[in-house]
Structures are given as structure tokens and as C-alpha cells.
Enzyme design. Structure first.
Site, short mmCIF file in Angstrom:
data_model
loop_
_atom_site.label_atom_id
_atom_site.label_comp_id
_atom_site.label_asym_id
_atom_site.label_seq_id
_atom_site.Cartn_x
_atom_site.Cartn_y
_atom_site.Cartn_z
N TRP A 1 20.72 -92.05 17.12
CA TRP A 1 21.85 -92.21 15.50
C TRP A 1 21.39 -92.00 13.63
CZ3 TRP A 1 26.32 -92.13 14.85
CH2 TRP A 1 26.87 -92.97 13.03
N ASP B 1 27.75 -71.43 15.87
CA ASP B 1 28.45 -72.56 15.73
C ASP B 1 28.01 -72.95 14.45
OD1 ASP B 1 31.08 -72.99 15.88
OD2 ASP B 1 30.98 -74.62 17.56
#
Length: 288
Positions: A93, A195
Site C-alpha cells: 500500500w 499506458d
């Protein structure tokens, strides 16, 4: 969903108590969660309908970006094994702590990533752009790679989906036949995120930019820059910092719409005809 997350973490090796599972919004392919256990914090993505190797390809792309050493990426802890009944990936995280210079650091880091070179265009293995297959392999010619593995492949998908009406198909075929007229074949193949829109990076601790959700391959660096301009979301600081490291070519403005065409075809195939008019505008710009 807590039960599913707990089972995934247990398989990974964290059997400590599950304290919190919070949905994370922003993606359109997978369910994503911020997960806290007694042992650690995690980012978990789950998809029951995606291709079985899509998360392994994501992990591979992150590792390739990590090896380049230009920008930070999250650490991958665990990926669903082959044959799992649903796909998942567990990463560290990364808390969001944007700073005033985060975008400038991203621009410099991207320019440095674009100095990580290869002898050929493409990649050894196929991967994904969003949830669509992205074929690769190695090519010595950038126009040929762009024609066969990028524009041509997406055109084929569009035709299969009924999103390539006759006038659009005719113009696209004409463009592909004449690609060398606009696309240079002398640029050094460099590593691309593949991307890079504004949702595929984040500012982590101390404002450090992190890249996420890659579709890595080696290509013309300005192919990547063209996509960053397609939907906006990047400030002038980002581009100025990039140019401080690597100036743009004198042909960039001429080729930018053509490079953006690939991503518009991807969006046409993912989301439908609302992207068709933008595709048609670019085709008319080049071939009338």
C-alpha cells in the site's frame, strides 16, 4: 469480500487478524481494496472475469520498470497462481502524499525511463492494455511494429466488435499502407510504461512519484508522450521537466495524432462508439 481477501492473504503467508478492508475507486477493470492487517498494509486487486495471466503480466511489467530504476513502483507480494478460480494481485500500500514538485519529478523520471534502451521494438512476451490483449514480439522496424502489433491488431478487434464501418476501415487501411510517410524508423527503442494516463501514477511518501498499471514495451518515447496529452491530466510542470532531460523531436507535432490513434482504438474497443468520431477525425487528418 472480507472472506475472499482474508483467504488471499492467508495463502500469501499473512495469517494475522484482518483489521480493515476499504474499497478503492478509480479503476474500471478490477475490484480494488486498501487492506490492513495486524502485520501490514496492502493494496489488493481482484477480478473474477479477467484473463488468467493478466495480473502476472502486471507484476512482470512492474518488475521491468523497477529494473530500469528511473521511477518507483509498488512492491508486488503475491499474484494468483495459474488455475485459480479468480485473479488477484497483492502489492504494498503506497500512501498518497502529493507534493508541489511531484509532477516535475514524474516528468524527469519518465525522461530517464526513456533512456533505458533496447536493440529492438516490442517485448519478448505479450501482455495487456487494460483488459485487452497487447501482442508484442520483437521487431527491428518501428513502423512495422506499430502497423502489425498496435494499430493493425486493434483495427482487427474493432472489426470483430462491429466498430469499424466501411469508411473508417478504408481510411485506416490507407493509413496503415502509408505509415512510413509519417512515422520515423530511426528512433532508439526505449522502455515505455505503455499506458500512462493521469490515473496510472500516484504521488507517494514525500511526494515520490510511483508508476502503476503498466503495459510495458520498447518503442518510440514520443508514443508515450502523445498519450499523456490525449486526455489531459498532466501539468506544464511535467512537460517542462521532461524536456529539461530530453527535448522533443522536430516531428513530434506531426506524428502526435497518429500515435494517439492507437489509444483511441483501444478505447473504442473497450468502451464503444463514443470514441469513434475521434478516431475518424485523426484518419481524415492523415488520409482525407
Amino acid at each position: 469480500m472480507r472472506h475472499t481477501v482474508k483467504a488471499i492473504l492467508h495463502e500469501m503467508g499473512d495469517s494475522s487478524s484482518l483489521i480493515e478492508v476499504q474499497p478503492v475507486h478509480g479503476g474500471d477493470i478490477s475490484q480494488a481494496f486498501e487492506v490492513r492487517t495486524e502485520q501490514d498494509y496492502y493494496f489488493v486487486k481482484i477480478n473474477r472475469n479477467a484473463a488468467p495471466d493478466i495480473f502476472q503480466k502486471e507484476a512482470d511489467g512492474l518488475q521491468q520498470l523497477r529494473q530500469a530504476g528511473a521511477l518507483s513502483v509498488p512492491q508486488v507480494y503475491h499474484v494468483s497462481p495459474a488455475g485459480a478460480d479468480h485473479g488477484y494481485i497483492v502489492m504494498e500500500w503506497v500512501p498518497r502524499e502529493p507534493a508541489s514538485d511531484s509532477e516535475a519529478r514524474l516528468g524527469r523520471g519518465l525522461a530517464q525511463l526513456h533512456q533505458y534502451t533496447h536493440t529492438h521494438y516490442g517485448l519478448a512476451e505479450d501482455n495487456y492494455i487494460g483488459k485487452l490483449p497487447q501482442p508484442n514480439g520483437w521487431q527491428t522496424s518501428w513502423p512495422r511494429f506499430l502497423r502489425e502489433k498496435r494499430l493493425g491488431y486493434q483495427a482487427k478487434l474493432a472489426e470483430e466488435k462491429g466498430r469499424l464501418p466501411a469508411p473508417r476501415k478504408a481510411r485506416l487501411e490507407k493509413l496503415l499502407d502509408r505509415l512510413e510517410q509519417w512515422v520515423p524508423d530511426h528512433q532508439q527503442p526505449v522502455m515505455l510504461h505503455g499506458d500512462l494516463w493521469s490515473g496510472n501514477w500516484l504521488a507517494g511518501p514525500n511526494g515520490e512519484p510511483y508508476l502503476i498499471d503498466p503495459a510495458v514495451f520498447y518503442g518510440d518515447r514520443e508514443f508515450e508522450l502523445a498519450f499523456t496529452e490525449l486526455f489531459g491530466g498532466f501539468s506544464p510542470r511535467f512537460y517542462a521537466a521532461y524536456r529539461d532531460v530530453q527535448p522533443l523531436s522536430d516531428y513530434y507535432e506531426d506524428v502526435r495524432p497518429l500515435y494517439q490513434l492507437y489509444y483511441l482504438l483501444v478505447h473504442l474497443n473497450l468502451f464503444g462508439e463514443s470514441y469513434g468520431p475521434a478516431v475518424d477525425r485523426i484518419l481524415r487528418h492523415y488520409v482525407g
